[in-house]
Design an enzyme around this catalytic site. Structure first.
Site, PDB file in Angstrom:
ATOM      1  N   ASN A 209       6.258   7.678 -36.632  1.00  0.00           N
ATOM      2  CA  ASN A 209       5.615   7.023 -37.769  1.00  0.00           C
ATOM      3  C   ASN A 209       4.527   6.058 -37.282  1.00  0.00           C
ATOM      4  O   ASN A 209       4.201   6.017 -36.100  1.00  0.00           O
ATOM      5  CB  ASN A 209       6.658   6.307 -38.635  1.00  0.00           C
ATOM      6  CG  ASN A 209       7.390   5.215 -37.853  1.00  0.00           C
ATOM      7  OD1 ASN A 209       6.910   4.750 -36.814  1.00  0.00           O
ATOM      8  ND2 ASN A 209       8.551   4.821 -38.331  1.00  0.00           N
ATOM      9  N   GLN A 255       3.191  23.276 -45.343  1.00  0.00           N
ATOM     10  CA  GLN A 255       2.626  22.018 -44.865  1.00  0.00           C
ATOM     11  C   GLN A 255       3.080  20.857 -45.740  1.00  0.00           C
ATOM     12  O   GLN A 255       3.421  19.775 -45.247  1.00  0.00           O
ATOM     13  CB  GLN A 255       1.095  22.105 -44.883  1.00  0.00           C
ATOM     14  CG  GLN A 255       0.429  20.931 -44.240  1.00  0.00           C
ATOM     15  CD  GLN A 255       0.895  20.720 -42.819  1.00  0.00           C
ATOM     16  OE1 GLN A 255       1.127  21.687 -42.095  1.00  0.00           O
ATOM     17  NE2 GLN A 255       1.079  19.485 -42.416  1.00  0.00           N
ATOM     18  N   HIS A 258       6.372  18.612 -45.163  1.00  0.00           N
ATOM     19  CA  HIS A 258       6.566  17.699 -44.030  1.00  0.00           C
ATOM     20  C   HIS A 258       6.865  16.278 -44.478  1.00  0.00           C
ATOM     21  O   HIS A 258       7.721  15.608 -43.915  1.00  0.00           O
ATOM     22  CB  HIS A 258       5.337  17.694 -43.118  1.00  0.00           C
ATOM     23  CG  HIS A 258       5.394  18.744 -42.063  1.00  0.00           C
ATOM     24  ND1 HIS A 258       6.337  18.731 -41.072  1.00  0.00           N
ATOM     25  CD2 HIS A 258       4.618  19.830 -41.836  1.00  0.00           C
ATOM     26  CE1 HIS A 258       6.150  19.775 -40.276  1.00  0.00           C
ATOM     27  NE2 HIS A 258       5.116  20.469 -40.717  1.00  0.00           N
ATOM     28  N   GLU A 322      -5.964  19.523 -38.390  1.00  0.00           N
ATOM     29  CA  GLU A 322      -4.953  19.751 -37.342  1.00  0.00           C
ATOM     30  C   GLU A 322      -4.640  21.257 -37.256  1.00  0.00           C
ATOM     31  O   GLU A 322      -4.707  21.852 -36.193  1.00  0.00           O
ATOM     32  CB  GLU A 322      -3.686  18.960 -37.692  1.00  0.00           C
ATOM     33  CG  GLU A 322      -2.547  19.134 -36.693  1.00  0.00           C
ATOM     34  CD  GLU A 322      -1.225  18.593 -37.217  1.00  0.00           C
ATOM     35  OE1 GLU A 322      -1.122  18.315 -38.434  1.00  0.00           O
ATOM     36  OE2 GLU A 322      -0.289  18.464 -36.407  1.00  0.00           O
ATOM     37  N   HIS A 323      -4.297  21.853 -38.392  1.00  0.00           N
ATOM     38  CA  HIS A 323      -4.043  23.296 -38.471  1.00  0.00           C
ATOM     39  C   HIS A 323      -5.119  23.938 -39.339  1.00  0.00           C
ATOM     40  O   HIS A 323      -5.433  23.417 -40.410  1.00  0.00           O
ATOM     41  CB  HIS A 323      -2.682  23.587 -39.106  1.00  0.00           C
ATOM     42  CG  HIS A 323      -1.528  22.940 -38.410  1.00  0.00           C
ATOM     43  ND1 HIS A 323      -0.962  21.768 -38.873  1.00  0.00           N
ATOM     44  CD2 HIS A 323      -0.841  23.286 -37.297  1.00  0.00           C
ATOM     45  CE1 HIS A 323       0.037  21.436 -38.068  1.00  0.00           C
ATOM     46  NE2 HIS A 323       0.140  22.332 -37.099  1.00  0.00           N
ATOM     47  N   ASP A 356       4.195  26.803 -35.168  1.00  0.00           N
ATOM     48  CA  ASP A 356       5.057  25.623 -35.130  1.00  0.00           C
ATOM     49  C   ASP A 356       6.284  25.866 -34.256  1.00  0.00           C
ATOM     50  O   ASP A 356       6.853  24.927 -33.712  1.00  0.00           O
ATOM     51  CB  ASP A 356       5.541  25.280 -36.551  1.00  0.00           C
ATOM     52  CG  ASP A 356       4.462  24.616 -37.387  1.00  0.00           C
ATOM     53  OD1 ASP A 356       3.498  24.100 -36.796  1.00  0.00           O
ATOM     54  OD2 ASP A 356       4.576  24.619 -38.623  1.00  0.00           O
ATOM     55  N   HIS A 415     -23.233  -0.366   0.370  1.00  0.00           N
ATOM     56  CA  HIS A 415     -23.116   1.063   0.050  1.00  0.00           C
ATOM     57  C   HIS A 415     -24.116   1.852   0.889  1.00  0.00           C
ATOM     58  O   HIS A 415     -23.810   2.920   1.424  1.00  0.00           O
ATOM     59  CB  HIS A 415     -23.398   1.313  -1.435  1.00  0.00           C
ATOM     60  CG  HIS A 415     -22.226   1.037  -2.324  1.00  0.00           C
ATOM     61  ND1 HIS A 415     -21.695  -0.219  -2.495  1.00  0.00           N
ATOM     62  CD2 HIS A 415     -21.477   1.862  -3.110  1.00  0.00           C
ATOM     63  CE1 HIS A 415     -20.671  -0.156  -3.339  1.00  0.00           C
ATOM     64  NE2 HIS A 415     -20.529   1.097  -3.725  1.00  0.00           N
TER      65      HIS A 415
END
Lengths: 428, 428
Positions: A209, A255, A258, A322-323, A356, A415
């Protein structure tokens, strides 16, 4: 369901908005938890577990015997399914191994990259209504392939202080020996600092969360890496008149279950398909559980018609789902031109739920528009890339002037000197 | 210089400690700056630039004509050097392109990965005593190869409100058109939120002081990715009796000149070499500039003798150096067994400064032990990996039972239904 027909670009910014996640207001809680765990270690963990999980756990490490016995509580059909999923996830992530590629940039200057495992990794598996054991497969299998030496798992204790047997079984299958019953931001803090019982890890993975997400971002201040900031899951389905509305509805609903803040977007290249899909959603919803989540997500969902393929792909890239399910005849256009997405599912027979669980791809993916800048979890998430170089005498002579001139221009004389001192010997 | 001979493992934790960087005490300042920039945009930038850089800049964008004219202020030798460095950096990062690799995990289930560019990236180039133009090459060249559409650059204004011409020249060479004279945490906040003049970017790259680092970490909360948290630069040299003490001294000194908090560690497999290197350092130091930085870093440096190769590599991996020079006969042992390092330099003729400028490898590398969990900047830093899958009818039938069983066990009925509804059709 909210419907839009050829929405003008001026409102796209509004359309792609996710449910607001405000992390700032919980930062005080996170600071409090991190301070406490850093100072008091296991005592803090016990205190916080009592406060948040309402249980007094003296020892939060799951005993070896409990992990070993978990196998007896998992039914055979589920075991077989987990085995097939394991094999596919293993095959796909194994295919991501790359070979080192040496090149000579200037004559005598040889450079290459090699990947080495991150030594210790920690997985956070959230508690809640159902045991999300599939995420263990998604995190532990690539870690095994990468060769991470140490994997630990934190998951909140159930109300009676026990661990879920399927979680224990899958963890054992994936070679995870150290499992701790600790949840929330305190689990992230424990893996960040280490306590007497819970080891510090190099990188923390897993969903959670907003408290877990804020804690993961905080852990970066203390030399911990994270997979990505996680947010509510989301799906965008693209379809045209050749797609099956019933399949689209089932994907959108999968979806929606969820959580109440899941994001569901349907982009249609056919006007009538929008109504067909809506009808199918209303039919299918009757036979589902988690109805409150689904109703809430679906009522916030957006069904969008575009009559132009370019506008559709521009919108999809701006949303950065996301998907992303592509269910159109001209699929190559939408595959080739996708720039920002977590995972892409192509065709009528590729539901998101396949990825998934069992097709082999990873389901730990960037949400909340983060697909614009983050990859989903893959084999590389468990490795570092190290560069190597070996320069011969000739090689150094070939680039010495360049290094000396640039170092001089940046005001870094030492250097320059590191090259000059060698060149002087070589020219003698 | 502090010398240790076969230090016992019990004090290794003490030996690998970096100068303490406390980010927490500056978080309040960062919060203040982020709030201000989020609310007031360009007005906030002007205010903060006045406060921190002591200059009132009405317009912080560098004019096109100034960028175009910069070429006239860079001498030809430096231009040629920058060109060679550009070519080598380009070649090495181009070699990092990978091909997509499709595999069939179950029959009919095809999965693959593809990389796509991050669309907009922002580079932060610190101000200070010298213009660090080389970092522009290190960030912009891989961004060009990846195909990032938009690159912007922020760098603090000098005291007269101008920009350094070498920085402008290199930026133009790398196709960067938008350059803003804004520094510190306010630059990071501007690239995080966007203002009327400075665009929001997807990912922020580049070094900086602890304020810049804290700001970069804060930006993650607002959907921005970062390359890595940066800290003071560091070098670990490993050598044995076959190495040239004078070269080792020059490498240690080149690191020491970066700043007063630079980290310099010498791990020697030969006792006498430690004294030889110390003598060379004292000799070479006389001819260098930036003496305060060097003296401070060198006085904090650690020269450590190990009589055992395994102990030496274990120590090096625990330290996880940003730069790691291997100058020993048995080099393959120390190459094969390095697990955590940013960039590795092998042999007598491979000084760190070669990689800092011109060999082709990237010099934006993880410090402060972060090499345990972060890669240096490379081509992948500018890309996302997206997974794709396409499942045939047979493919879906092959994994349907697995998906259904696992979804059921996780209590996700709609996930199961998305498969079942298709399988029902296929079986009819």
């Amino acid at each position: 369901m909210n419907k839009y027909y050829n929405p003008p670009k001026s409102i796209w910014k509004e359309l792609i908005k996710r449910p607001t996640i405000k992390i700032s207001f919980i930062n005080k809680t996170i600071d409090y938890i991190f301070n406490l765990v850093q100072k008091k270690g296991d005592d803090a963990i016990r205190l916080l577990t009592k406060e948040f999980d309402k249980i007094d756990l003296i020892n939060n490490k799951v005993e070896e015997s409990k992990i070993a016995n978990a196998i007896n509580y998992v039914d055979n059909e589920l075991k077989n399914s987990i085995n097939l999923a394991f094999d596919n996830i293993y095959k796909f992530h194994k295919s991501q191994l790359t070979k080192s590629c040496k090149i000579e940039t200037s004559a005598g200057v040889v450079c290459w990259q090699e990947k080495r495992p991150i030594e210790s990794v920690g997985f956070y598996i959230p508690g809640g209504s159902a045991p999300l054991f599939s995420t263990i497969l998604m995190l532990a299998i690539p870690a095994m392939i990468a060769g991470c030496r140490k994997m630990i798992l934190c998951t909140p204790p159930s109300s009676d202080g026990s661990a879920n047997n399927i979680i224990l079984y899958v963890a054992k299958l994936c070679n995870i020996k150290d499992i701790y019953l600790v949840g929330g931001a305190q689990a992230i803090a424990a893996m960040t600092f280490g306590t007497s019982s819970i080891p510090k890890v190099n990188k923390i993975f897993g969903p959670g969360n907003q408290y877990v997400t804020a804690a993961k971002i905080k852990s970066i201040q203390f030399n911990t890496a994270i997979d990505m900031p996680a947010g509510p899951s989301e799906l965008l389905v693209l379809a045209d008149q050749y797609a099956n509305p019933s399949y689209i509805a089932s994907d959108l609903l999968s979806q929606a279950e969820h959580g109440p803040d899941s994001q569901v977007i349907f982009v249609s290249l056919s006007k009538s398909l929008i109504n067909d899909v809506e009808k199918c959603i209303n039919d299918q919803i009757k036979n589902l559980d988690r109805i409150d989540f689904i109703n809430n997500s679906i009522s916030n969902s957006k069904l969008i018609f575009f009559d132009d393929e370019t506008k559709a792909i521009d919108f999809i890239n701006l949303y950065a789902p996301e998907h992303y399910i592509i269910n159109v005849k001209n699929e190559s256009f939408f595959i080739d031109n996708i720039v920002s997405a977590g995972s892409v599912f192509i065709g009528n027979y590729t539901p998101e739920s396949a990825g998934d669980y069992a097709s082999g791809t990873n389901h730990t993916l960037p949400t909340n528009g983060n697909a614009k800048q983050y990859s989903g979890v893959n084999l590389d998430s468990f490795q570092k890339t190290i560069t190597f170089q070996k320069i011969s005498k000739t090689g150094l002579l070939n680039i010495s002037k360049t290094v000396e001139t640039m170092a001089q221009a940046e005001g870094l004389k030492a250097h320059k000197n590191a090259v000059s001192i060698r060149v002087k010997d070589l020219k003698n």
